[in-house]
Design a protein around this motif. Structure first.
Motif, PDB file in Angstrom:
ATOM      1  N   HIS A 174      -5.592  -4.339  -1.734  1.00 41.52           N
ATOM      2  CA  HIS A 174      -4.737  -4.535  -2.905  1.00 41.52           C
ATOM      3  C   HIS A 174      -4.605  -5.985  -3.336  1.00 41.52           C
ATOM      4  O   HIS A 174      -3.730  -6.322  -4.133  1.00 41.52           O
ATOM      5  CB  HIS A 174      -3.350  -3.936  -2.632  1.00 41.52           C
ATOM      6  CG  HIS A 174      -3.404  -2.487  -2.234  1.00 41.52           C
ATOM      7  ND1 HIS A 174      -3.831  -1.490  -3.081  1.00 41.52           N
ATOM      8  CD2 HIS A 174      -3.119  -1.872  -1.060  1.00 41.52           C
ATOM      9  CE1 HIS A 174      -3.796  -0.326  -2.450  1.00 41.52           C
ATOM     10  NE2 HIS A 174      -3.369  -0.530  -1.220  1.00 41.52           N
ATOM     11  N   LEU A 196       2.624   1.791  -3.303  1.00 38.60           N
ATOM     12  CA  LEU A 196       1.698   2.236  -4.327  1.00 38.60           C
ATOM     13  C   LEU A 196       1.344   3.711  -4.158  1.00 38.60           C
ATOM     14  O   LEU A 196       1.250   4.452  -5.141  1.00 38.60           O
ATOM     15  CB  LEU A 196       0.424   1.390  -4.300  1.00 38.60           C
ATOM     16  CG  LEU A 196      -0.645   1.731  -5.341  1.00 38.60           C
ATOM     17  CD1 LEU A 196      -0.076   1.651  -6.745  1.00 38.60           C
ATOM     18  CD2 LEU A 196      -1.853   0.805  -5.186  1.00 38.60           C
ATOM     19  N   ASN A 210       0.817  -1.207   0.000  1.00 35.78           N
ATOM     20  CA  ASN A 210       0.000   0.000   0.000  1.00 35.78           C
ATOM     21  C   ASN A 210       0.852   1.259   0.000  1.00 35.78           C
ATOM     22  O   ASN A 210       0.632   2.181  -0.795  1.00 35.78           O
ATOM     23  CB  ASN A 210      -0.930   0.001   1.211  1.00 35.78           C
ATOM     24  CG  ASN A 210      -1.666   1.320   1.381  1.00 35.78           C
ATOM     25  OD1 ASN A 210      -1.246   2.189   2.158  1.00 35.78           O
ATOM     26  ND2 ASN A 210      -2.750   1.503   0.645  1.00 35.78           N
TER      27      ASN A 210
END
Length: 457
Positions: free
Chosen positions: A438, A50, A47
């Motif tokens: 995700h 990203l 996370n």
């Protein structure tokens, strides 16, 4: 308009230098990504990586469409929506634009969102990152950049109009413009979201939530250190690096000095944090010294071009204690910032602005902002006998940045909170953002463990 050979060489040198500096600053995105990934728990690694990519790609579009025009869009070539007013460089015919200047400013803009992302890590919905990153890069940050770095900025030390207190605020590479903006935005995001689940026990005492990979933290720190040599020395783009000759070395002396002061401030802050934390917690901690190094860099970023090397050591020494003190205070107040971004970028950025007002040398100010014109007199560091003018301008910058970011980012985060698109649920946070948002963990070992748990259930 005919351009002389010397003007052409000057333009070429500036373009190459500015592009190289842009690439160095962009490398800092990789440094942020590694630092953030190592500083969070393994279940949130994908996370946070990203979100660092998102800060760059969303920020690129936002800054191109809106941000650059808000920051530097003056003149007949400006567009109210698309930032087409690229500064015409010295000696270049009217109508020629420096795309390298845009690229350099873009690299700065996307760094701001990365700072704020660290403050709200491990508990924020991915959609909220998209929204705040676009808004911060395209509108909030560019307004501050205009005030201080544009020739029409009311706080600018190189303003084409009258200078505030006869000085303007000296924030050479952005202790305030970049770091304080990102830190204050992170402050409001963290306050509105609240601490992570389990960060404080029932009695309000902090519970350790150490990052999962110190190797990534150290790697990220060195990448950021490398990038800072574009961030600080590269900021001579705002005044142009004059082509040297036998009697005038242009700004190259300032460029080299800036690299030295940057190094000394970061190194001093790192070693002071290392020993300071050793005294407080009883052991050596690589993660603490990494944040100390970065705190020193943040603080010197404002005055890196206008102070002596010995003053940079003073800057780093104080920055270390600012960071240590703010971390202690935040834990006592129940404030949770996983990356210490608010304390590091906000606190040390604020100290950097005040430091410049105390220690800036008149000779270096004139060299940096008046092309070395010895007939010019300007306010300089209070502790060097330069009066209150520069200190006053620095304090004004600090206050208006805090106010501007608070009245823009505070309501934005609060609106996201009320719309229930800011923070994830408790269940998702406990499971980890990687699996809940995700599709799987960043590490195979965690993925296999999660699969075994699902089978047992």
């Amino acid at each position: 308009m005919e351009v002389s050979w010397e003007e052409s060489v000057t333009y070429s040198i500036n373009t190459i230098y500015l592009l190289f500096s842009s690439y160095l600053v962009f490398v800092m995105q990789l440094g942020f990504a590694m630092l953030c990934a190592g500083s969070v728990r393994a279940k949130n690694a994908m996370n946070i990586m990203l979100t660092n990519v998102v800060d760059a790609v969303v920020g690129s579009i936002s800054y191109y469409l809106f941000g650059f025009a808000f920051a530097f869009g003056d003149g007949s070539n400006s567009n109210p929506f698309i930032g087409t007013e690229f500064f015409a460089l010295k000696g270049i015919p009217s109508g020629s634009y420096s795309y390298s200047f845009f690229l350099y400013q873009w690299a700065f803009a996307i760094a701001v969102a990365g700072i704020t992302s660290g403050s709200i890590a491990e508990r924020t919905q991915f959609s909220a990152y998209l929204i705040f990153s676009f808004f911060l890069t395209g509108f909030v940050y560019p307004i501050v950049a205009r005030w201080i770095w544009s020739s029409s900025g009311w706080l600018s030390p190189s303003s084409s109009g009258s200078l505030l207190f006869g000085s303007g605020a000296i924030d050479f590479a952005g202790s305030g413009v970049v770091h304080l903006v990102g830190g204050v935005a992170g402050l409001w995001g963290s306050l509105i979201e609240g601490p992570r689940v389990g960060r404080f026990d029932a009695f309000g005492k902090p519970v350790a939530m150490r990052g999962h990979n110190s190797t990534l933290v150290v790697l990220g720190t060195f990448l950021l250190w490398f990038g800072w040599f574009g961030f600080n020395p590269g900021s001579f783009d705002k005044i142009l690096v004059a082509y040297p000759n036998t009697s005038d070395q242009g700004n190259w002396t300032g460029v080299s000095r800036t690299a030295v002061t940057t190094t000394l401030a970061g190194s001093t802050a790192g070693i002071v944090t290392l020993f300071g934390r050793r005294i407080l917690v009883g052991h050596w901690d690589a993660l603490d010294v990494c944040n100390g190094v970065l705190g020193g860099f943040v603080a010197i970023t404002s005055g890196c071009s206008v102070v002596e090397p010995w003053a940079a050591i003073v800057c780093g020494f104080v920055a270390a204690w600012v960071l240590i003190g703010l971390n202690i205070l935040c834990l006592k107040l129940g404030f949770d910032d996983p990356l210490e971004a608010t304390q590091l970028h906000g606190g040390c950025g604020a100290w950097g602005l005040i430091f410049t007002g105390l220690f800036a040398k008149e000779e270096f100010i004139i060299q940096a902002y008046n092309s070395g014109d010895s007939s010019v007199s300007r306010p300089y560091g209070l502790l060097l006998g330069g009066g209150w003018g520069l200190v006053g301008a620095q304090v004004i910058e600090l206050l208006v940045i805090f106010g501007w970011v608070s009245i823009t980012m505070g309501p934005m985060f609060y609106t996201l909170h009320k719309l229930k698109i800011l923070r994830i649920s408790v269940e998702e946070e406990v499971a980890g953002l990687d699996i809940s948002s995700h599709g799987g963990y960043a590490y195979n070992a965690l993925q296999q463990e999660g699969n075994r748990t699902s089978i047992l259930r």
